[in-house]
Design an enzyme around this catalytic site. Sequence first.
Site, PDB file in Angstrom:
ATOM      1  N   ARG A 122      -3.416  -4.753  -4.283  1.00  0.00           N
ATOM      2  CA  ARG A 122      -2.590  -3.720  -3.656  1.00  0.00           C
ATOM      3  C   ARG A 122      -2.507  -3.974  -2.155  1.00  0.00           C
ATOM      4  NH1 ARG A 122      -3.492   1.812  -7.230  1.00  0.00           N
ATOM      5  NH2 ARG A 122      -2.265   1.035  -8.972  1.00  0.00           N
ATOM      6  N   GLN A 127       3.569  -5.163  -3.079  1.00  0.00           N
ATOM      7  CA  GLN A 127       3.984  -3.823  -3.505  1.00  0.00           C
ATOM      8  C   GLN A 127       5.058  -3.865  -4.582  1.00  0.00           C
ATOM      9  OE1 GLN A 127       5.052  -1.772   0.118  1.00  0.00           O
ATOM     10  NE2 GLN A 127       3.039  -0.820   0.278  1.00  0.00           N
ATOM     11  N   ASP A 130       3.616  -4.437  -8.216  1.00  0.00           N
ATOM     12  CA  ASP A 130       2.546  -3.548  -8.680  1.00  0.00           C
ATOM     13  C   ASP A 130       2.962  -2.814  -9.958  1.00  0.00           C
ATOM     14  OD1 ASP A 130       0.491  -1.773  -9.020  1.00  0.00           O
ATOM     15  OD2 ASP A 130       0.514  -1.005  -6.970  1.00  0.00           O
ATOM     16  N   SER A 133       1.449   0.797 -10.523  1.00  0.00           N
ATOM     17  CA  SER A 133       2.103   1.888  -9.808  1.00  0.00           C
ATOM     18  C   SER A 133       3.457   2.220 -10.415  1.00  0.00           C
ATOM     19  CB  SER A 133       2.283   1.521  -8.324  1.00  0.00           C
ATOM     20  OG  SER A 133       1.041   1.492  -7.668  1.00  0.00           O
ATOM     21  N   TYR A 230     -10.469   4.876  -0.707  1.00  0.00           N
ATOM     22  CA  TYR A 230     -10.799   5.181  -2.094  1.00  0.00           C
ATOM     23  C   TYR A 230     -11.961   6.168  -2.167  1.00  0.00           C
ATOM     24  CZ  TYR A 230      -7.698   1.354  -3.268  1.00  0.00           C
ATOM     25  OH  TYR A 230      -6.596   0.545  -3.393  1.00  0.00           O
TER      26      TYR A 230
END
Length: 422
Positions: A122, A127, A130, A133, A230
């Site tokens: 990521r 992007q 991904d 996502s 995170y």
Amino acid sequence: MGQTVFIPRELDANEPRVAASPDTVKRLAALGFDVVVEAGAGLNSRIVDADYASAGAAIGKASDVAKADVVLKVRRPGDAELKSYKPGTAVIAIMDPYGNDAAVAAFAKAGVTAFSMEFMPRITRAQSMDVLSSQANLAGYQAVIDGASEYDRALPMMMTAAGTVPAAKVFIMGVGVAGLQAIATARRLGAVVTATDVRPAAKEQVASLGAKFLAVEDEEFKAAETAGGYAKEMSKEYQAKQAALTSEHIAKQDIVITTALIPGRPAPKLVSAAMVAWMKPGSVLVDLAVERGGNVEGAVPGQVVTTANGVKIVGHLNVPGRIAASASLLYARNLFAFVETLVDKTTKTLAINRDDDLVKATMLTDGGKIVHPAFIKADQQPHVEPAAIPAKTMVADASPKKAAPKKAAASKSPSSKPKGIA
């Protein structure tokens, strides 16, 4: 004649998605590839063979995979499929390798260069590749639609001459990609939305979408995020406090959607049988983690379960596949963006740079060997997940604090604890 990209029809009866769209077929052809699509591959995603042909693809049969240099799939190929692949073929799909060491070994034995798209790092550069996502975004949307369908009542407040219909209350547990889209969708449908997560940054994200954030915001909460953004695993004390708050809140909700998934591990249990027992008849729980063991106690993969107290627990499999026409378009674009990085623009041929960060992160097998560090010694040591994953437990298991007679009734509710891995 250029190198060939083959798009097969998915053999899994529960997989309606396809790995290419007419748009990506055009783009692949522009890179110098000959594109062959198996007849009927896109029908379940509302893409007919004529659309692929108009985009420049040849419509072929399953056996055409034998001449392919690149195979693009949604699900990993099975042993029967691998027998038809020539050694050296680049196979790109959602491989789901955790706990499937035999499948990874089969890739090596077949001599294919296998890439697992869910391992895409990521980073800004990746992007557009991904898949987690893009598919989670659609899963979050569909979870609200499924929840609203099972709820069988209007979601927005309606003021009519005959009286007022109150707005439905929707609670989202886990504010990742799926959770954020679920919040946005429920808000657009007019529901009163609350959400929870152990990451402090999630509070601002929830508020930006017009929902209310629910969490025990003590000193531990303020430090519950890593430098990379995170979640940290919370102490047992914090889990207990958060669980008590969440339990009381769930009892008042009409629809609860859980989204917590941890690659390589069982999904964390967020909602206990006792919590479900205190929900109102007609309430709905949608468990997006049911394929990995489930966030909700009593969830059954592939089923909608109605509990003794009239609560529905929705456990649909492959939720992005429930809107395959949209999911396939996004997934196909993810794959193309990755394939584009593997092509030499001068010679217009596949030229895999094994020193590229994207390749190193996603390549499972190459040259007849398992090359991904997480699986090279999978039979000798336990798997260790990368640091960039959600906290192991979002909330602890707790029962609402209510009258003793009710607790006794709740304890009689049957429960099952499905186990699984991501």
